[in-house]
Design an enzyme around this catalytic site. Sequence first.
Site, mmCIF file in Angstrom:
data_model
loop_
_atom_site.group_PDB
_atom_site.id
_atom_site.type_symbol
_atom_site.label_atom_id
_atom_site.label_comp_id
_atom_site.label_asym_id
_atom_site.label_seq_id
_atom_site.Cartn_x
_atom_site.Cartn_y
_atom_site.Cartn_z
ATOM 1 N N CYS A 2 -5.672 -2.730 2.269
ATOM 2 C CA CYS A 2 -5.382 -2.595 3.711
ATOM 3 C C CYS A 2 -6.573 -2.847 4.640
ATOM 4 O O CYS A 2 -6.979 -3.984 4.818
ATOM 5 C CB CYS A 2 -4.746 -1.244 3.994
ATOM 6 S SG CYS A 2 -3.912 -1.227 5.612
ATOM 7 N N LYS A 29 -9.815 2.030 -2.336
ATOM 8 C CA LYS A 29 -9.982 1.461 -0.990
ATOM 9 C C LYS A 29 -11.378 1.769 -0.478
ATOM 10 O O LYS A 29 -11.771 2.935 -0.398
ATOM 11 C CB LYS A 29 -8.911 2.071 -0.091
ATOM 12 C CG LYS A 29 -8.849 1.558 1.329
ATOM 13 C CD LYS A 29 -7.570 2.129 1.985
ATOM 14 C CE LYS A 29 -7.418 1.764 3.440
ATOM 15 N NZ LYS A 29 -6.083 2.199 3.950
ATOM 16 N N GLU A 85 0.838 -1.207 0.000
ATOM 17 C CA GLU A 85 0.000 0.000 0.000
ATOM 18 C C GLU A 85 0.877 1.263 0.000
ATOM 19 O O GLU A 85 1.845 1.347 0.764
ATOM 20 C CB GLU A 85 -0.868 0.008 1.262
ATOM 21 C CG GLU A 85 -1.850 1.179 1.318
ATOM 22 C CD GLU A 85 -2.647 1.207 2.613
ATOM 23 O OE1 GLU A 85 -2.158 0.670 3.628
ATOM 24 O OE2 GLU A 85 -3.760 1.774 2.614
#
Lengths: 383, 383
Positions: free
Chosen positions: B232, B195, B118
């Site tokens: 994440c 995300k 990330e």
Amino acid sequence: MGEEIFSLESLLEKNLQGRDLDEAKRILYGSGFSALTLPETASREATDLDFELKGYKISAQAEETRPPRIVRIGLVQNKIHLPTTASIVEQREALHQRISQITKVAADCGVNVICYQEAWNMPFAFCTREKHPWCQFAESAEDGPSAKLCCQLAERYNMVILSPILERDSLHGDTIFNTTTVISNHGKVIGKTRKNHIPRVGAFNESTYYMEGDTGHRVFETDFGKIAINICYGRHHPLNWLMYGVNGAEIVFNPSATVGALSEPMWSIEARNAAIANTYFTAGINRVGTESYPNEFTDGDGKPAHHDFGHFYGSSYVAAPNGGRTPGLSRVNEGLLVVELDLNLIRQIKDKWGFQMTARLDMYAKELANAVSSDFKPSIIKG
Amino acid sequence: MGEEIFSLESLLEKNLQGRDLDEAKRILYGSGFSALTLPETASREATDLDFELKGYKISAQAEETRPPRIVRIGLVQNKIHLPTTASIVEQREALHQRISQITKVAADCGVNVICYQEAWNMPFAFCTREKHPWCQFAESAEDGPSAKLCCQLAERYNMVILSPILERDSLHGDTIFNTTTVISNHGKVIGKTRKNHIPRVGAFNESTYYMEGDTGHRVFETDFGKIAINICYGRHHPLNWLMYGVNGAEIVFNPSATVGALSEPMWSIEARNAAIANTYFTAGINRVGTESYPNEFTDGDGKPAHHDFGHFYGSSYVAAPNGGRTPGLSRVNEGLLVVELDLNLIRQIKDKWGFQMTARLDMYAKELANAVSSDFKPSIIKG
């Protein structure tokens, strides 16, 4: 193969020491739990009765606006106590006696909520695919012999009892379900909840015996917290765990019966992931021992017919919303795991990690509705 | 504290042996993977460049109606390569150089699809809460400097590249997202995915920098399989993993940046649970090392101000739909993990375990729609 090893924890304790052991435990089990001292009389009784007794404690921070909400839960993993050639009634009686013994020790340890393993009052005979004689173990969830026993024990010990059995529903065509009866600490049946997802894997021929549950994702609000029961194979389904959480569960029990060759590397992952993702406590309970059947059967894997199901590896444990978990009971012995929880930890971890706040459930409700429609087009980008 | 330990795996290998080691590994990692022999030149280059290189292979049964579908994936965990006091452009350049070196070794190992960690092209500066100078790392997902570099590398090495960066969307008000650019092995940007869930925990102040993604759960159909990226904190959300699976993903990468004090006991659980529950491969990639910032900052935990974020513990690994996983890269060194997969394993495990067949998604679509409605009444039984 050699003899079954006692437990992963025993391997680590035997071979690692000092900082190596501390770091291995931190990475594998997280932190936040400590040993719970249990009465000496209880430990002596457990030794005399030949089952393992372990105690742990999972604490929370003190709060100014709420007192602690301390609950002791008990997880029971047991073997069958007569050969499967004994009569159905005798086999059930032997298990009734054993579970009464263990429940008494749990009471001595101050347990408020106890959960037995899946279909605790019978051998896990689904591997045989024989309906007779095994279906005779099915009984009414409300007033069958096992429900009656549990109501007595619950009242005697002021204990909520979760009793997972094979249910015969005579009101609806004598159909069979895999059901947990929930009994209050006043000895009354509060209700029941049925297994939502049924395996069709290996020797787990359960879909030939009973159907998918129709009781949704009920949560039982007891004197000792909001409780739900996700039975066995339901642990593989994250949405199943999720809906118990959405309905407010604080502790979700997962009474199971599963064997090493099939599922052992998944066992420590699934109930623990559910505790993390849904910010509640989970309790994974697995049957222990090897069960042998009079007639040989096959597993649908091309291997020769045989008489036993494989080794049920126990390893029952409790996972906490903070990502930690207790060590497990052994892979080979019967056992009672007593864990003291402070339910206040749940909201504290929700505030810390925010998984519910960031869940975007509205987005998923739409995506899922779309996914189950007959004209679903997956979101695929070709390149 | 003492020095960070190298890895859990190294602790086990050092202290256990024989059957103890075999059984610990079986319980912890499952089975079905073996060592993959990598070219000696690649191993030498990795040593010279001071990063760890490991290879594993996850096989499937031979089928009569499909040939094997073999894919090699590469997971990169890296440190920053200049102090955070260097200029933004110099810091980015240093990371471009490092990632180019590692990608070349990956190409020598026959990697078909590579994924970086990330925000690989910057320090993980969100702990500071300072917008300046760190927002200058944000760039266009389609034609920023990092996308351009990755397109060159992808074409040169015939490799699909997944490049997780901080994205500046100039078309929509210069807003910032946390995005992965997907580049085909022909060197073209196929698309991007954002995300979906943003943390608000500890020093992870990311919600002050960018918003929740609006790109849903896209799956990218490449020459080397159907790929999705769950960035994440999205790994804490089972529905997020689920929807990538529903859209057909075969490999879901989870590029991350997370520190030991916060999440380490969860790290080995979540991506692996997703692989099991959704019957696909997952690849957990975590940043490594400690990053220090010029101005002190606090973490919202009452502790004194400090200059670094804590230790990013690496430990990148691949999990398989059969419940097994590879050992992890180390907790301290940069590394490249090369894993050869046979994508045929996915359907084989679907046939074996039946999690999709038994998922009852229609029931959950209804329950979830009900749960997000304003007059939701949870299913609670009082007793």
